[in-house]
Design an enzyme around this catalytic site. Sequence first.
Site, PDB file in Angstrom:
ATOM      1  CE  LYS A 203      -3.966   2.252   2.280  1.00 42.38           C
ATOM      2  NZ  LYS A 203      -3.459   3.516   2.175  1.00 42.38           N
TER       3      LYS A 203
ATOM      4  NE  ARG B 299      -7.567   4.691  -6.818  1.00 38.16           N
ATOM      5  CZ  ARG B 299      -8.473   3.796  -5.847  1.00 38.16           C
ATOM      6  NH1 ARG B 299      -8.508   4.078  -4.534  1.00 38.16           N
ATOM      7  NH2 ARG B 299      -8.769   2.828  -6.578  1.00 38.16           N
TER       8      ARG B 299
HETATM    9  P1  AMP Z   1      -6.963   4.853   2.387  1.00 37.33           P
HETATM   10  O1  AMP Z   1      -6.568   6.343   1.696  1.00 37.33           O
HETATM   11  O2  AMP Z   1      -6.205   4.818   3.573  1.00 37.33           O
HETATM   12  O3  AMP Z   1      -8.593   4.773   2.359  1.00 37.33           O
HETATM   13  O4  AMP Z   1      -6.380   3.901   1.360  1.00 37.33           O
HETATM   14  C1  AMP Z   1      -6.916   3.795   0.021  1.00 37.33           C
HETATM   15  C2  AMP Z   1      -5.902   4.318  -0.909  1.00 37.33           C
HETATM   16  O5  AMP Z   1      -4.757   3.609  -0.873  1.00 37.33           O
HETATM   17  C3  AMP Z   1      -6.178   4.457  -2.358  1.00 37.33           C
HETATM   18  O6  AMP Z   1      -6.940   5.160  -2.673  1.00 37.33           O
HETATM   19  C4  AMP Z   1      -4.891   4.378  -2.933  1.00 37.33           C
HETATM   20  O7  AMP Z   1      -4.835   5.654  -3.206  1.00 37.33           O
HETATM   21  C5  AMP Z   1      -4.027   3.875  -1.870  1.00 37.33           C
HETATM   22  N1  AMP Z   1      -3.351   2.562  -2.530  1.00 37.33           N
HETATM   23  C6  AMP Z   1      -1.924   2.297  -2.181  1.00 37.33           C
HETATM   24  N2  AMP Z   1      -1.504   1.365  -2.863  1.00 37.33           N
HETATM   25  C7  AMP Z   1      -2.480   0.739  -3.400  1.00 37.33           C
HETATM   26  C8  AMP Z   1      -2.770  -0.521  -3.850  1.00 37.33           C
HETATM   27  N3  AMP Z   1      -1.660  -1.518  -4.222  1.00 37.33           N
HETATM   28  N4  AMP Z   1      -4.026  -0.920  -4.266  1.00 37.33           N
HETATM   29  C9  AMP Z   1      -5.088   0.190  -4.079  1.00 37.33           C
HETATM   30  N5  AMP Z   1      -4.867   1.302  -3.536  1.00 37.33           N
HETATM   31  C10 AMP Z   1      -3.563   1.655  -3.189  1.00 37.33           C
END
Ligand code: AMP
Length: 583
Positions: A251, A256
Site C-alpha cells: 500500500k 492516487r
Molecule cells: P486509504 O486512503 O487509507 O483509504 O487507502 C486507500 C488508498 O490507498 C487508495 O485510494 C490508493 O490511493 C492507495 N493505494 C496505495 N497502494 C494501493 C494499492 N496497491 N491498491 C489500491 N490502492 C492503493
Amino acid sequence: MPYQDLVKVYEAIESTSSRLEMTEILANLLRSSDCAHVKRIIYLTQGMLVPEFCPEKLGLADKLYLRTLAMASGVSESSIRKLWNKEGDPGTVTEKVLENKRQTTLFPRPLTLDRVYETLLKVARAEGSGSQEMKMRLLADILHDAKPHEAKYIARIATGRMRLGVASQTVIDSLALAFATREDKEAVERAYNVTSDLGLVGEVLCREGLEGLDRLHVMVGNPLRAMLAERLPSPDEILERMGGRALFEYKYDGLRVQAHITEKGIKLYSRRLEDLTEGFPDVVRALKKAFVCKSAIVEGECVPVDINTGEMLPFQEVSHRRGRKHGLKGAIEEYPVRLYLFDCIYLDGEDLTMHPLSERRAALMQCIRTTEDIQLSEARVLSSVEEVEDFFRDALIAGCEGLMAKSLGDDSIYRAGARGFLWIKYKKEYRSEMNDTVDLVAVGAFYGRGKRGGMYGALLMATYNHETDKFETACKLGSGFDDATLAILPKKLDRFRLPEKHASVESRMEADIWFEPATVLEVLGAEISVSPIHTSAFGRVREDAGLAIRFPRFTGAFRDDKEPRDATTTQELLEMYESQSKK
Ligand code: AMP
C-alpha cells in the site's frame, strides 16, 4: 423552461430538512421536465455546470462579483459592501439589493433555464485579457433581467456557494424515483460510478429508461469513481474474510492516479476526479513510453522518490508537485515521482470493470512494459498469517504504509465508487518517531543524478559495531543537503576515497565510490526499521535483515569533533529500535 420553475423548486428544497422530501421535490421536477433540460437541472442544482472532471468551474471572487452586482443594479459598491459585511451570503445580498433598487428597465426579458445556464458557462469559460470585464458584463446582464429571488440563486452559483444540500446520493434517489422505481437506485448508482456524470445519467434515464443505463460504460477520457477499501486490524481477520487467500499488494503512500490513455494522448485524474495532467507531464511521458496497447484506463499510486537513492519519500513531497503552474520544470527535477500501477479498468475497447481482479491484473501486465518510472505494484498471493506479516514488514521497509488485500474471487469486480470488502487495507497505525539524532559515518557514495549530476547524490552511512570493530551500513543519505553543503562535500570526502571497500566496512550494497570511514555526519530519521539490505545489527532482530533508518536527513552538522569510532554504535541503534518497538 422558465428559470422561475427551477427557483421555486430550490425554495421548496431549502424549506425542508428531510432528505426524503427533498428527493420527492426533485423527482417531481425531473419527471415533469423536458429530457433536454434534465442534465442542466441536475448540474445547476448541485452548483455545477459540467461534471466534476471537466475544467469549467464557477467561483467568481467576491470582489469581482460585488462590482458586477453594482453594475447590474446601479447601487453603489460601498453600500453593497456594507450589506455584504452584515449578511455574509452573496445570495441574500443580491436579493436585497435588487428588491430595493429603483426600476431601471421597463421590459426585462424573463429568464429561461437555458439562458442562465449558457451565460454561466460563458462566464466560466472566459479566459485571458479582458475576461474579467466580459464575465462581469455577461453576469450583470442576467442579474439585470432576474427577479430578486431568482438572482439570489444566480449569485450563489456564480460565487461557488450553491449549497442547497442536494448531495449526489439525493440526486440518484430522485432519478430512480422519477424515471424508474426507488428499488432501481442501484442501477442508477452504478451508471453514476462508471461515468461520474449525474447529468448524463439523468438525461439517458429520461430518454431511454433503465435499459438506456445498460449502455453506459466506462469511457476513456471520462474518469470513473475510484474503488475504495475497507479496513481490518489483523491478517487473520483479513484472510478469513477473503476466504483464506488473497492478493496482497504494497500500500503505497502517494497520490492516487487514474490514467486515461489513447493514441491521441493521456489524461491523469485524481481520486477526486480532478484533472492532474498539467502538473505531471513527466508521468504522462513515462506512461507513453511504458504503454504498449492502443487505449486503456489504468490506476496506480504516484509516489515521490529520492532521485539519488531511488527510495520512496514521504507522501508530503508529492504536494510540491500539485497545482503548480510556475516552476514546474524545476519541481519535476527536484521532486521526481514514480507510478506504481495496480489496476486496469479498460483495455482496447473492453470495459473490464465486471472482470475479476486476476484478469484485470493480467491486462495490466499485457499493456505495460515496466520502466524505472512506471512499475506494477509489488503483489503476492498469500494464504498464511506469517506470510502476510512478513510481506507487511517488507512493505514498511520499502517505505509503504502497509498492505492492500484484494479478493481473488469470481466476484472480485472493480466496484467503482464503492467502499467494500473486496479490498481491505492493513496499515500500521502507530509509527514511533525517532526523536534522537544519530551520528553516522560516511563509508561510500553514489553518483548524483538530475540537479546533482557531477556531484555526490547520496552517501552510504554506517554505525560502528564496537564488538566486531566494523562499520555497518544503516541508510543511504540523500536529504538535507543544501547547495553550499553539496559543493563542499567532495572537498571533505575525496581525500578519504579508496579504490575499493574498506576492510572494516560491512556492506551488502555496492557503492559507486568507497571511503575510508572517517567523516561523521549528524542524521535525523523518521524511524528505525528492519531491512534486508543494510548490515547494521544484521541478524539481531531478524535472521535475514539488519536495521535501517527510514527517511534519513542530514541535520547540517558535520561532527568533525568525533572520531568515526565515536559515532553511534550498532548496539545503540539496536536499543533505539527496541525501545521504539516497545512503545
Ligand atoms: P486509504 O486512503 O487509507 O483509504 O487507502 C486507500 C488508498 O490507498 C487508495 O485510494 C490508493 O490511493 C492507495 N493505494 C496505495 N497502494 C494501493 C494499492 N496497491 N491498491 C489500491 N490502492 C492503493
